[in-house]
Write a protein that holds these residues in place. Structure first.
Motif, PDB file in Angstrom:
ATOM      1  N   GLY A 102      22.990  47.892  15.562  1.00  0.00           N
ATOM      2  CA  GLY A 102      22.291  49.015  16.205  1.00  0.00           C
ATOM      3  C   GLY A 102      22.626  50.370  15.642  1.00  0.00           C
ATOM      4  N   CYS A 103      22.604  51.371  16.528  1.00  0.00           N
ATOM      5  CA  CYS A 103      22.578  52.770  16.090  1.00  0.00           C
ATOM      6  C   CYS A 103      23.984  53.362  15.946  1.00  0.00           C
ATOM      7  CB  CYS A 103      21.771  53.597  17.090  1.00  0.00           C
ATOM      8  SG  CYS A 103      22.522  53.637  18.723  1.00  0.00           S
ATOM      9  N   GLN A 104      23.992  54.642  15.578  1.00  0.00           N
ATOM     10  CA  GLN A 104      25.269  55.341  15.374  1.00  0.00           C
ATOM     11  C   GLN A 104      26.091  55.432  16.655  1.00  0.00           C
ATOM     12  OE1 GLN A 104      22.250  56.659  14.530  1.00  0.00           O
ATOM     13  NE2 GLN A 104      22.342  57.686  12.553  1.00  0.00           N
ATOM     14  N   MET A 105      25.398  55.434  17.815  1.00  0.00           N
ATOM     15  CA  MET A 105      26.140  55.475  19.083  1.00  0.00           C
ATOM     16  C   MET A 105      27.041  54.247  19.164  1.00  0.00           C
ATOM     17  SD  MET A 105      24.728  58.100  20.824  1.00  0.00           S
ATOM     18  CE  MET A 105      25.165  57.800  22.515  1.00  0.00           C
ATOM     19  N   ASN A 106      26.476  53.105  18.773  1.00  0.00           N
ATOM     20  CA  ASN A 106      27.269  51.878  18.787  1.00  0.00           C
ATOM     21  C   ASN A 106      28.395  51.939  17.757  1.00  0.00           C
ATOM     22  OD1 ASN A 106      26.116  50.479  20.855  1.00  0.00           O
ATOM     23  ND2 ASN A 106      25.463  48.745  19.616  1.00  0.00           N
ATOM     24  N   GLU A 107      28.101  52.519  16.592  1.00  0.00           N
ATOM     25  CA  GLU A 107      29.158  52.616  15.572  1.00  0.00           C
ATOM     26  C   GLU A 107      30.336  53.418  16.109  1.00  0.00           C
ATOM     27  OE1 GLU A 107      28.203  53.789  11.498  1.00  0.00           O
ATOM     28  OE2 GLU A 107      26.225  52.891  11.797  1.00  0.00           O
ATOM     29  N   THR A 120      26.500  45.167  20.567  1.00  0.00           N
ATOM     30  CA  THR A 120      25.142  44.689  20.341  1.00  0.00           C
ATOM     31  C   THR A 120      24.057  45.735  20.568  1.00  0.00           C
ATOM     32  OG1 THR A 120      24.956  44.037  22.636  1.00  0.00           O
ATOM     33  CG2 THR A 120      25.865  42.401  21.105  1.00  0.00           C
ATOM     34  N   CYS A 121      22.868  45.427  20.020  1.00  0.00           N
ATOM     35  CA  CYS A 121      21.704  46.310  20.132  1.00  0.00           C
ATOM     36  C   CYS A 121      20.526  45.529  20.689  1.00  0.00           C
ATOM     37  CB  CYS A 121      21.362  46.841  18.747  1.00  0.00           C
ATOM     38  SG  CYS A 121      19.833  47.776  18.694  1.00  0.00           S
ATOM     39  N   SER A 122      19.741  46.203  21.501  1.00  0.00           N
ATOM     40  CA  SER A 122      18.657  45.542  22.210  1.00  0.00           C
ATOM     41  C   SER A 122      17.310  46.187  21.913  1.00  0.00           C
ATOM     42  CB  SER A 122      18.988  45.660  23.712  1.00  0.00           C
ATOM     43  OG  SER A 122      18.095  44.971  24.482  1.00  0.00           O
ATOM     44  N   ILE A 123      17.260  47.069  20.913  1.00  0.00           N
ATOM     45  CA  ILE A 123      16.109  47.964  20.777  1.00  0.00           C
ATOM     46  C   ILE A 123      14.812  47.206  20.477  1.00  0.00           C
ATOM     47  CG2 ILE A 123      16.343  48.573  18.290  1.00  0.00           C
ATOM     48  CD1 ILE A 123      15.807  51.183  20.960  1.00  0.00           C
ATOM     49  N   ARG A 124      14.901  46.192  19.620  1.00  0.00           N
ATOM     50  CA  ARG A 124      13.741  45.335  19.364  1.00  0.00           C
ATOM     51  C   ARG A 124      14.159  43.890  19.560  1.00  0.00           C
ATOM     52  NH1 ARG A 124      13.409  49.792  16.319  1.00  0.00           N
ATOM     53  NH2 ARG A 124      15.124  49.062  15.054  1.00  0.00           N
ATOM     54  N   THR A 179      19.611  50.458  29.129  1.00  0.00           N
ATOM     55  CA  THR A 179      20.874  49.939  28.596  1.00  0.00           C
ATOM     56  C   THR A 179      21.979  50.994  28.556  1.00  0.00           C
ATOM     57  OG1 THR A 179      20.342  50.472  26.300  1.00  0.00           O
ATOM     58  CG2 THR A 179      19.663  48.303  27.085  1.00  0.00           C
ATOM     59  N   ARG A 180      21.570  52.251  28.503  1.00  0.00           N
ATOM     60  CA  ARG A 180      22.577  53.317  28.400  1.00  0.00           C
ATOM     61  C   ARG A 180      22.634  54.164  29.656  1.00  0.00           C
ATOM     62  NH1 ARG A 180      26.172  53.513  23.874  1.00  0.00           N
ATOM     63  NH2 ARG A 180      25.269  51.974  22.513  1.00  0.00           N
ATOM     64  N   GLY A 181      21.685  53.974  30.544  1.00  0.00           N
ATOM     65  CA  GLY A 181      21.739  54.679  31.818  1.00  0.00           C
ATOM     66  C   GLY A 181      21.191  56.094  31.744  1.00  0.00           C
ATOM     67  N   GLY A 209      23.682  61.759  20.080  1.00  0.00           N
ATOM     68  CA  GLY A 209      23.157  61.510  21.420  1.00  0.00           C
ATOM     69  C   GLY A 209      21.774  60.911  21.262  1.00  0.00           C
ATOM     70  N   GLN A 210      21.242  60.274  22.304  1.00  0.00           N
ATOM     71  CA  GLN A 210      19.889  59.717  22.199  1.00  0.00           C
ATOM     72  C   GLN A 210      18.850  60.816  22.114  1.00  0.00           C
ATOM     73  OE1 GLN A 210      18.930  56.992  21.368  1.00  0.00           O
ATOM     74  NE2 GLN A 210      20.698  55.688  21.739  1.00  0.00           N
ATOM     75  N   ASN A 211      19.139  61.938  22.733  1.00  0.00           N
ATOM     76  CA  ASN A 211      18.238  63.082  22.619  1.00  0.00           C
ATOM     77  C   ASN A 211      19.066  64.347  22.749  1.00  0.00           C
ATOM     78  OD1 ASN A 211      16.179  64.902  22.598  1.00  0.00           O
ATOM     79  ND2 ASN A 211      15.540  64.486  24.703  1.00  0.00           N
ATOM     80  N   GLY A 251      27.978  46.564  24.325  1.00  0.00           N
ATOM     81  CA  GLY A 251      26.766  47.232  23.857  1.00  0.00           C
ATOM     82  C   GLY A 251      25.541  46.953  24.706  1.00  0.00           C
ATOM     83  N   CYS A 252      24.371  47.191  24.095  1.00  0.00           N
ATOM     84  CA  CYS A 252      23.137  47.244  24.876  1.00  0.00           C
ATOM     85  C   CYS A 252      22.640  45.884  25.341  1.00  0.00           C
ATOM     86  CB  CYS A 252      22.070  47.996  24.090  1.00  0.00           C
ATOM     87  SG  CYS A 252      22.465  49.761  24.000  1.00  0.00           S
ATOM     88  N   VAL A 253      22.875  44.815  24.559  1.00  0.00           N
ATOM     89  CA  VAL A 253      22.486  43.485  25.051  1.00  0.00           C
ATOM     90  C   VAL A 253      23.389  43.103  26.214  1.00  0.00           C
ATOM     91  CG1 VAL A 253      22.236  41.039  24.469  1.00  0.00           C
ATOM     92  CG2 VAL A 253      21.633  42.774  22.777  1.00  0.00           C
TER      93      VAL A 253
END
Ligand code: SAH
Ligand code: SF4
Ligand code: F3S
Length: 454
Positions: free
Chosen positions: A12-17, A48-52, A176-178, A207-209, A82-84
């Motif tokens: 997944g993304c940099q947040m996960n890293e 883990t990542c759940s994006i797709r 997944t991140r609230g 950040g996500q945004n 993570g997200c999963v």
């Protein structure tokens, strides 16, 4: 007794890293040692990542492989983070008895305590609205972080917020991140100072945004009116910091004040990832993105006025439910208009619980693949055109990797540069002058300027 060893696989993304680095540091402080060989590990963490759907399938198939490893080595502990983990924690615990611990996205700081009390196999899936990200000072001088996770300790990620309130109709992240939570300014500045003191030259705020930083919480110790642009300025004046970046941004919250930072804050790199997702207003509205193509283009023009050399990149989704040929043409015409330096493009993927997963007019998989191919081919050609314009020019390049006769670095615009004449002994983090001699679609080749030419 020898120290226990751990292995983290990050998706997944940099947040996960960044979260993986934090978990690695916490484990190091508890006496664990990181190993690069998962077969040798006493503890394996999948972050883990759940994006797709595909991202999630990768995790599930790896968990299948780990079932066999656990049979061979019953002492092995397996943790899913993570997200999963956040989205599917209960099912994982029920269906996969070889998994010892499932840990939600807001609970990484409790990892070592949870490991100490594994008996009950806790499921940490509840997201809390009043969650606060605890203060955290990265330790770059010792422990596993330096050895394994930060192959490049001269540049670091710094998480400034968690979660997302935007509920784009296709996106699983708010689930997944609230809810969106901004970290306190003082915590962020303390972390940034400690990074720079330890030798970090480049920080990427995460950040996500990030554009909505400060909107949802009282984040400063003495004022609640503190924007992302204010934060950027505050981090940018830390003595010794040479490059500052951030990701990622929803265009709807991109303020003029923030765009002006590209003109005013010298160490802010001329590079901006501004995900657009579609060029069609009809699809943007179905996506719940809350901006129009026209507004987006205005922001692109303003950014280029403030910093003409800015390299823009984006994310694009093709085959969103109901996307017609005409909508896709709008996406292609936006690509022509903006001429992105690069982009990440994806076939729309249904995610459980999202609004668009309930939409009925799904686009055929083969058509999605065709559109993705068309988009990517055109983007590649545009990227190459941009890169060719760099040939013959000289840029400061920060060295990233030095290995057996090959040096790789990055320009301020975040272009990867392979440096040809590599007789010098440079260290990662050093900035050198490089003349670009060749352009590819995804990277540049350059040569070091002689000292007296610099
Ligand atoms: N917060 C960022 C996006 C993070 S997710 C933003 O708003 O821009 C990274 C990218 O994954 C998104 O920009 C989007 O292009 C893609 N993505 C997210 N959900 C998706 C889905 N259901 N199907 C396909 N791509 C998706
Ligand atoms: Fe997902 Fe939209 Fe939030 Fe980005 S802004 S994380 S795409 S919901
Ligand atoms: Fe994936 Fe979660 Fe990041 S879904 S993209 S790891 S926020």
């Amino acid at each position: 007794m020898p120290n226990k060893s751990f292995f983290i696989k990050t998706f997944g993304c940099q947040m996960n890293e960044r979260d993986s680095e934090i978990m690695a540091q916490l484990l190091g402080e508890r006496g664990y040692v990181e190993t690069g060989d998962s077969d040798q590990a006493d503890l394996i963490i999948l972050n883990t990542c759940s994006i797709r759907a595909k991202a999630e399938q990768k995790v599930m198939s790896l968990l299948g492989v780990l079932r066999k490893q656990k049979k061979r080595n019953p002492g092995l502990k397996i943790c899913v983070a993570g997200c999963v983990a956040q989205r599917e924690g209960k099912q994982i615990i029920e269906r996969m008895p070889h998994v010892d611990l499932v840990i939600g996205t807001q609970s990484i700081y409790q990892l070592t305590d949870l490991l100490d009390n594994l008996e009950d196999r806790p499921v940490v899936t509840m997201l809390s609205d009043d969650y606060q990200i605890p203060p955290f000072i990265p330790d770059l001088t010792a422990g596993p972080e330096q050895k394994q996770h930060s192959a490049v300790p001269f540049k670091k990620f710094l998480t400034i917020m968690q979660g997302c309130n935007n509920y784009c109709s296709y996106c699983v992240v708010p689930f997944t991140r609230g809810r969106e939570i901004s970290r306190k300014v003082s915590h962020i500045l303390d972390e940034a100072h400690s990074l720079v003191e330890a030798g970090v030259k480049e920080i990427t705020l995460l950040g996500q945004n990030v554009n909505s930083y400060g909107k949802t919480n009282v984040v400063s110790d003495d004022t609640d009116d503190y924007s992302f642009a204010d934060l950027l300025r505050a981090v940018s004046v830390i003595p010794g910091l040479q490059r500052l970046r951030f990701t990622t941004s929803n265009p709807k919250d991109l303020s003029d004040d923030l765009m002006r930072c590209f003109a005013e804050v010298e160490i802010l790199c001329p590079q901006f990832h501004l995900p657009v997702q579609s060029g069609s207003n009809r699809i943007l509205s179905l996506m719940n993105r809350k901006y129009s193509r026209e507004l987006y283009l205005e922001k692109v023009a303003a950014l280029r006025a403030y910093r003409p050399e800015i390299a823009l990149t984006t994310d694009m989704i093709v085959g969103f439910p109901g996307e017609t040929d005409h909508d896709f043409e709008e996406t292609m015409s936006l690509l022509e208009e903006v001429q992105y330096h690069g982009s990440f493009s994806f076939k729309y993927s249904d995610r459980p619980g999202t609004r668009s997963s309930e939409f009925t007019d799904k686009v055929d998989e083969a058509l999605k693949s065709d559109r993705l191919r068309i988009f990517q081919a055109r983007q590649d050609a545009i990227s190459l055109q941009h890169n060719e314009r760099y040939v013959g020019r000289t840029f400061p390049v920060m060295i990233e990797k030095v290995a057996q006769g090959s040096i790789v670095g990055r320009t301020k615009t975040n272009h990867l540069v392979h440096i040809a004449n590599t007789f010098n002994n440079f260290l990662p983090g050093e900035i050198v002058s490089v003349r670009i001699i060749h352009a590819g679609q995804h990277s540049l080749r350059g040569e070091l300027l002689d000292q007296d030419q610099q």
